[in-house]
Design a protein around this motif. Structure first.
Motif: not given
Length: 470
Positions: A160-165
């Motif tokens: 998925r797009r976006g920020d992965r933490r």
């Protein structure tokens, strides 16, 4: 978060010990309580020895390095350096937890439900509703002497797009007997920004070739109301007679024509609709993702053409804005901004969007609205506002079409298929009428299926460029 853990070996030892205690007390006529006390003393001593001898996970220091951005669908490598600052060696296992959408895992066959004796599934298929492959988060063995360091590599394939933490890093230190150990979980922060995949990049070379032809780097030069004089050359068959320069022709005693190139440094504003309609899926991805892909291809072409490109994301309020990005950095900045955009469950505020554009975009510009060609939302919220925009700007409304509707419209063979075809044809005719109504007020409409959507929008931009309408 820390604590004491018992291993599977401790459980196995307890089970075997129970059998031994029972046999001993019965055969040797030894009191059961005495046997139990002796066994618990031995097992407890082993556990205490492990806890005393194992290294302290609290003494570990962590540091992350690696990739911070990646396109969706590509792999990311994040390294974690672990140093033992304690005085005891540490042997155990480490788990670096990430959310499932980060794609941190190896895959193993799923176990079918007990009692399911159905035939084995085909490769890549599941058993009933159980997938054939399920992700297993990898564990890493660690063995650190005092003062030693070790590197753990984590390979991610985000979905998925976006920020992965990451979530918590958990370290379990095991004693020499393998019966017990100590466990600590702590945060080791990092962020991987997953950018839109930019599938339409493959169309960029052909569109840049068209741009070079339009822009005068090859002999195909055109004249339009937004063109600049470039040079003179001899007339050849097929040239527009209106381009003949009669003064130069008289001086040279030969027919000479003027060549033109489209003006550069035009202003292009790309508007992404992030309202509820952008959440609808067409094919394998949401409409918003298809719009982002088309926006990236248009940005790449327009910046190469020397035009300035800005980006807005809007629904009932401004969600993102990029203005004045450097030409060489525009595509990267747009990708970074789009990465975290998600559809909002609100209607598009056409009036608010128009006020924002008219107040912000002063000079005549090309406004590209990537939205849904939905009749209700267009007629109720956007159509009256588009009339204001077309008086001052050139406007393109681009919408991704569902190829399934066209397939249904051509289906025959049964009563259900004919009914579905009639419904699909009605939907297509309503969509065409909406596009015709937009064209009558001066809006250029791009309506294409996902596979053709991005190149169709780039082609429309190049056509307007060649006609001098920017």
């Amino acid at each position: 978060m820390k604590g004491v853990v018992l291993t599977g070996r401790a459980g196995l030892a307890a089970g075997i010990g129970s059998v031994v205690v029972a046999a001993t007390s019965g055969l040797l006529h030894v009191p059961g309580l005495l046997c139990v006390a002796a066994f618990e003393a031995v097992l407890g001593a082993g556990i205490a020895l492990d806890l005393a001898q194992c290294g302290r996970p609290q003494d570990l220091e962590f540091d992350r390095q690696g990739d911070t951005t990646a396109r969706l669908g590509t792999q990311v490598r994040v390294s974690m350096f672990i140093r033992n600052t304690g005085r005891k060696p540490l042997t155990g296992v480490l788990r670096d937890a990430w959310p499932p959408s980060a794609g941190n895992g190896v895959y193993a066959p799923a176990v079918p439900p007990i009692g399911d004796h159905s035939a084995s599934p085909e490769p890549g298929r599941g058993i009933g509703d159980v997938p054939l492959h399920t992700p297993l988060e990898p564990r890493h063995a660690i063995d650190l002497a005092p003062g030693a360091a070790q590197r753990i590599d984590t390979v991610l394939t985000p979905s998925r797009r976006g920020d992965r933490r990451p979530d918590l890093v958990t370290v379990r230190s095991i004693g020499p007997l393998g019966l017990a150990g100590r466990q600590v979980s702590r945060e080791v922060p990092w962020r991987v920004r997953v950018l839109p995949p930019f599938h339409s990049r493959k169309h960029l070379p052909s569109r840049l070739l068209q741009l070079r032809e339009t822009d005068g780097r090859s002999p195909v030069l055109v004249r339009g109301q937004g063109s600049e004089f470039d040079s003179l050359r001899e007339y050849v068959m097929g040239d527009d007679v209106r381009s003949i320069d009669w003064r130069a022709t008289a001086r040279r005693n030969d027919v000479v024509v003027r060549t033109w190139r489209p003006e550069r440094d035009r202003h292009v504003v790309i508007v992404l609709d992030t309202s509820r309609t952008s959440a609808g899926r067409v094919g394998d991805e949401p409409k918003l993702d298809s719009a982002m892909d088309a926006a990236l291809l248009l940005t790449a072409v327009a910046t190469r053409a020397g035009d300035r490109v800005d980006l807005l994301a809007y629904d009932d309020d401004l969600r993102a804005s990029v203005t004045g990005a450097l030409p060489g950095r525009t595509l990267a900045v747009f990708s970074d901004t789009m990465a975290t955009l998600e559809p909002a469950l609100v209607e598009l505020d056409g009036a608010g969007l128009t006020r924002h554009l008219l107040g912000r975009v002063r000079r005549r510009s090309l406004i590209v609205m990537l939205t849904s060609l939905d009749t209700a939302s267009i007629n109720e919220g956007l159509l009256p506002e588009l009339r204001q925009l077309t008086r001052k700007h050139t406007v393109i409304l681009a919408s991704v079409a569902d190829p399934r509707i066209a397939e249904l419209a051509s289906a025959r063979g049964s009563a259900n298929a004919v009914f579905a075809a009639a419904s699909a044809e009605l939907s297509l005719s309503v969509r065409r009428r909406t596009a015709d109504e937009l064209s009558r007020i001066g809006v250029d409409v791009v309506d294409a299926v996902p596979l053709d959507f991005a190149p169709a929008l780039a082609d429309r931009y190049l056509a307007l460029k060649a006609q001098g309408r920017l």
